[in-house]
Design an enzyme around this catalytic site. Sequence first.
Site, mmCIF file in Angstrom:
data_model
loop_
_atom_site.group_PDB
_atom_site.id
_atom_site.type_symbol
_atom_site.label_atom_id
_atom_site.label_comp_id
_atom_site.label_asym_id
_atom_site.label_seq_id
_atom_site.Cartn_x
_atom_site.Cartn_y
_atom_site.Cartn_z
ATOM 1 N N HIS A 258 0.827 -1.217 0.000
ATOM 2 C CA HIS A 258 0.000 0.000 0.000
ATOM 3 C C HIS A 258 0.859 1.265 0.000
ATOM 4 O O HIS A 258 0.592 2.207 0.757
ATOM 5 C CB HIS A 258 -0.935 -0.007 1.212
ATOM 6 N N ASP A 330 0.002 -5.352 5.662
ATOM 7 C CA ASP A 330 -1.111 -6.164 5.156
ATOM 8 C C ASP A 330 -1.102 -6.210 3.626
ATOM 9 O O ASP A 330 -0.525 -5.360 2.961
ATOM 10 C CB ASP A 330 -2.449 -5.598 5.649
ATOM 11 N N GLU A 331 -1.760 -7.226 3.096
ATOM 12 C CA GLU A 331 -2.099 -7.359 1.678
ATOM 13 C C GLU A 331 -0.911 -7.169 0.732
ATOM 14 O O GLU A 331 -0.996 -6.464 -0.269
ATOM 15 C CB GLU A 331 -3.222 -6.392 1.303
ATOM 16 N N LEU A 332 0.184 -7.823 1.051
ATOM 17 C CA LEU A 332 1.309 -7.804 0.109
ATOM 18 C C LEU A 332 0.961 -8.646 -1.113
ATOM 19 O O LEU A 332 0.444 -9.760 -0.990
ATOM 20 C CB LEU A 332 2.565 -8.342 0.790
ATOM 21 N N ASP A 380 -1.718 -10.198 8.723
ATOM 22 C CA ASP A 380 -1.134 -10.794 7.517
ATOM 23 C C ASP A 380 0.334 -11.137 7.688
ATOM 24 O O ASP A 380 0.836 -12.093 7.078
ATOM 25 C CB ASP A 380 -1.261 -9.835 6.321
#
Length: 570
Positions: A258, A330-332, A380
């Site tokens: 992000h 998060d959300e790699l 995550d």
Amino acid sequence: MAAMLKLFIVIVLQLTISCNSEQLPINVWPIPTSVSWPSPMAATISPAFRIFAPFTNKHLRVAVRRHARLLFSEHYHPIVPPSLPVSPIPLLSLTLHITDIHAPLHHGVDESYSLTISSTNGVANLSSTTVWGAIRGLESFSQLSWGSPPLIATDLYIHDRPLFPHRGLMLDTSRNYYSVKDIMRTIATMGANKLNVFHWHITDSHSFPLVLPSEPNLAAAGSYGPDMQYSPEDVKKIVDFAMSYGVRIVPEFDTPGHSLSWAGAYPEIVTCANKFWLPNGLNDWAHRLAAEPGTGQLNPLHPRTYEVLHNVFRDSASLFPDPFFHSGADELTPFCWSSDPSIQSFLSSGHNLSQLLQRFISDTHPFLISLNRTVVYWEDILLDPTIQVPSSLIPPSTTILQTWNNGINNTKQLVGAGYRVIVSSSDFYYLDCGHGDFVGNDSAYDVVSDLKTNGESWCGPFKTWERIYDYNIVEGLKEKEKELVIGGEVVLFSEQADGTVLDGRVWPRTAALAEAMWSGNRDEKGRRRTGMVTDRLMDWRYRMVGRGVRAEPIQPLWCRRNHGMCNVNA
């Protein structure tokens, strides 16, 4: 005086019968832990009313002045006016007794308080261990008043303390901008609801709005413009303002994912910046470059990455005094990293993407610890099936994990690994759910049908206040595991929100979380009390609106004035 007050409290506890506070003629939100009001009465508040307090703490001084003004300026008229006998003796004063005036506003600080209001001598007493407990008690005191000229409940005793030490709201100010005024109004309303953590999701892929002395180019190139930035002076103002409401500010810089917004100033440290997020379309989700539009992740192999990060973290630690610091993680997205030539070479030499993240955390985690911070990450970092780090790199002693997936199951995994946990389950606590997707040119809308996304968003449906209120964040946990759940946060990601809709998107649903975190969602017999709480939440929402908060309604006013007629069961 303090010893006499303690003796009086003991006598009250021994001799009075606890009221069912669900049925009181005037209520406090969140519902207090213990209320005794055996003979409900009211008294007028004397025009000469005064609050006596130890004014050596400036945040307490501000809170006392605020509540003294509120008593005479609020003019709250309940939807169903209380009918109580009025004492001939007006309320003349409130005296605060604080044991530890210097206790800092940190995680786990004592927020308990005891409050007595007497009709026989016209005095009230509020006792607490800390300033922060006194601020909670002042809010309860103000909610016991109504009318113009004001009346206040008397001959009652409240003893109150929070169930969870961490009770928060996360607000994303990267995707859309919120003014300082918006943020301060939200924090003030949090304080009124006895919430104590404003989790400020400052940066994301979409903008970098914070001006930092060591890295001014990040905001200059990464914000939406000079009128959509937060200066160091803005931050200091917000932090100081929040403390007078007993609210901590926990900053989040979401890294290494992000992070497109860093690329304007430092394109060399961001991989896959500004590429189309679905290069092969929605049907090839596995090869996406981001979880949503706005591609870019910090490159753990580039030495400049850490120079910039250290400056950002160091500056931020000086602006935000709270011991907690959220670093995202998060959300790699695998294909964002693996599209970079330097990372391709790293992978071809026998390494994997988890080792790439480990390299990043091996630098940034110890650096944040050196700044005397406890590091918070999204879950995550440990639970992602593709890219994660071993627990040895993020010891539970210095790390807190925030869970957002898979409900209580992920909470149990994290506490089972020994971590303190903040619960923000998207199935219950995401305030942005159910408002549709923000992506354009979606062919799913070409056919009129019942879309499977249930609310046309990834986390639909809309999370009602009842759903938020009912969630038991420690369900199924053993007693030792429950101790590791430090609390919960509702979350507002701002793809489809800004200051124009902020109040209605947040309130009164966040008030439901506030009560669940403060005094629980069950009555003294262990029964869920959602069915009994609607009238009280109606009243509290109505009061918040009177205080300038544009909270959305939960029922027609008719329902409150016709008790029980809007229920499913008689």
